[in-house]
Design a protein around this motif. Structure first.
Motif, PDB file in Angstrom:
ATOM      1  N   VAL A 158       0.836  -1.213   0.000  1.00 15.20           N
ATOM      2  CA  VAL A 158       0.000   0.000   0.000  1.00 15.20           C
ATOM      3  C   VAL A 158       0.865   1.255   0.000  1.00 15.20           C
ATOM      4  O   VAL A 158       0.598   2.217  -0.734  1.00 15.20           O
ATOM      5  N   VAL A 159       1.921   1.271   0.813  1.00 16.76           N
ATOM      6  CA  VAL A 159       2.809   2.433   0.867  1.00 16.76           C
ATOM      7  C   VAL A 159       3.492   2.647  -0.473  1.00 16.76           C
ATOM      8  O   VAL A 159       3.594   3.784  -0.964  1.00 16.76           O
ATOM      9  N   CYS A 189      -3.147  -3.122  -6.567  1.00 18.39           N
ATOM     10  CA  CYS A 189      -2.260  -1.969  -6.413  1.00 18.39           C
ATOM     11  C   CYS A 189      -1.356  -1.791  -7.627  1.00 18.39           C
ATOM     12  O   CYS A 189      -1.025  -0.654  -8.007  1.00 18.39           O
ATOM     13  N   VAL A 198       1.685   6.797  -6.894  1.00 14.18           N
ATOM     14  CA  VAL A 198       0.605   7.715  -7.268  1.00 14.18           C
ATOM     15  C   VAL A 198       0.996   9.159  -6.962  1.00 14.18           C
ATOM     16  O   VAL A 198       0.815  10.064  -7.794  1.00 14.18           O
ATOM     17  N   ALA A 199       1.556   9.395  -5.778  1.00 12.96           N
ATOM     18  CA  ALA A 199       1.945  10.751  -5.394  1.00 12.96           C
ATOM     19  C   ALA A 199       3.034  11.292  -6.308  1.00 12.96           C
ATOM     20  O   ALA A 199       2.971  12.447  -6.762  1.00 12.96           O
ATOM     21  N   THR A 230       2.423   1.766  -3.442  1.00 12.83           N
ATOM     22  CA  THR A 230       1.433   2.255  -4.416  1.00 12.83           C
ATOM     23  C   THR A 230       1.113   3.728  -4.179  1.00 12.83           C
ATOM     24  O   THR A 230       1.026   4.520  -5.128  1.00 12.83           O
ATOM     25  N   ALA A 231       0.933   4.101  -2.922  1.00 13.50           N
ATOM     26  CA  ALA A 231       0.657   5.504  -2.603  1.00 13.50           C
ATOM     27  C   ALA A 231       1.805   6.401  -3.057  1.00 13.50           C
ATOM     28  O   ALA A 231       1.589   7.507  -3.569  1.00 13.50           O
ATOM     29  N   GLY A 232       3.048   5.924  -2.882  1.00 16.73           N
ATOM     30  CA  GLY A 232       4.199   6.709  -3.319  1.00 16.73           C
ATOM     31  C   GLY A 232       4.261   6.872  -4.823  1.00 16.73           C
ATOM     32  O   GLY A 232       4.585   7.956  -5.331  1.00 16.73           O
TER      33      GLY A 232
END
Length: 214
Positions: free
Chosen positions: A33-34, A90, A40-41, A36-38
């Motif tokens: 999750v981390v 993800c 995307v950001a 994937t969030a990175g």
């Protein structure tokens, strides 16, 4: 292709990192999750706004988390069904963010042909992964393909990074090469599924597991 060539070398590097993160109390799902969030950001905040080199560095760092979560699962000795689905979901989000951001950047800077190439890469990449997942769901085993996720990420990020360093046409060449390779791979995947289905149907006692489309 990159998956099969680099798997053993990458595992030698990532497996110790995976063991260390497990000892620190982290879980593979959290790392997924981390990461994937990175991605995307970095894609939305940097690549889409024209900071191509910085965006490439950030996205590349977080893409590597996709290797770390697998190393953590191996070090733990088992994976979970939820983890498999989460990881695949993800991956699709991260891929969509990367090529969607490049498409946004291209159209925002009035590079329409480049934007079209990025959109082809985005759609083809999603279809390639979907065909593989659906084949797996009906127990049809298919092999490797021309442009799998590793190739798509490497080529897209290398093109963006070189463009960020001022190399002319680097992103154009990378995305159009990838767009063509992606379309070829869609056809390749479907041919593989067709051959696997014909082979399976010829086996004694075979029963189709096909279901209506959702």
């Amino acid at each position: 292709m990159l998956n099969s060539l680099a798997r053993s070398s990458v595992s030698k590097v990532m497996d110790p990192i995976g063991r260390g993160l497990l000892k620190a109390g982290l879980s593979p799902d959290l790392v997924t999750v981390v990461g994937t969030a990175g991605v995307v950001a970095g894609s939305v905040g940097l690549l889409a706004t024209g900071y191509l080199f910085a965006g490439t560095m950030v996205v590349t760092f977080f893409v590597l988390c996709d290797l770390v979560d697998g190393a953590m699962a191996r070090a733990r000795g088992y994976g979970t069904d939820f983890g498999v689905v989460l990881d695949a979901s993800c991956d699709r989000i991260a891929d969509g963010a990367l090529f969607g951001a490049l498409a946004y950047y291209a159209f925002a800077t009035d590079q329409r042909l480049l934007g079209i190439a990025a959109l082809i890469c985005l759609v083809a990449g999603q279809v390639i992964s979907y065909v593989k997942a659906r084949a797996d769901s009906v127990a049809l085993a298919i092999g490797g393909a021309l442009a799998e996720r590793a190739e798509r990420n490497v080529l897209g990020l290398v093109g963006a990074g070189l463009a960020g360093l001022g190399v002319p046409y680097a992103l154009d060449v990378a995305l159009w090469l990838l767009a063509v390779a992606g379309l070829v791979t869609v056809v390749q995947r479907l041919v593989q599924v067709r051959r696997a289905a014909v082979k399976a149907a010829a086996e004694p006692g075979h029963r189709s597991t096909g279901r209506p489309a959702l």
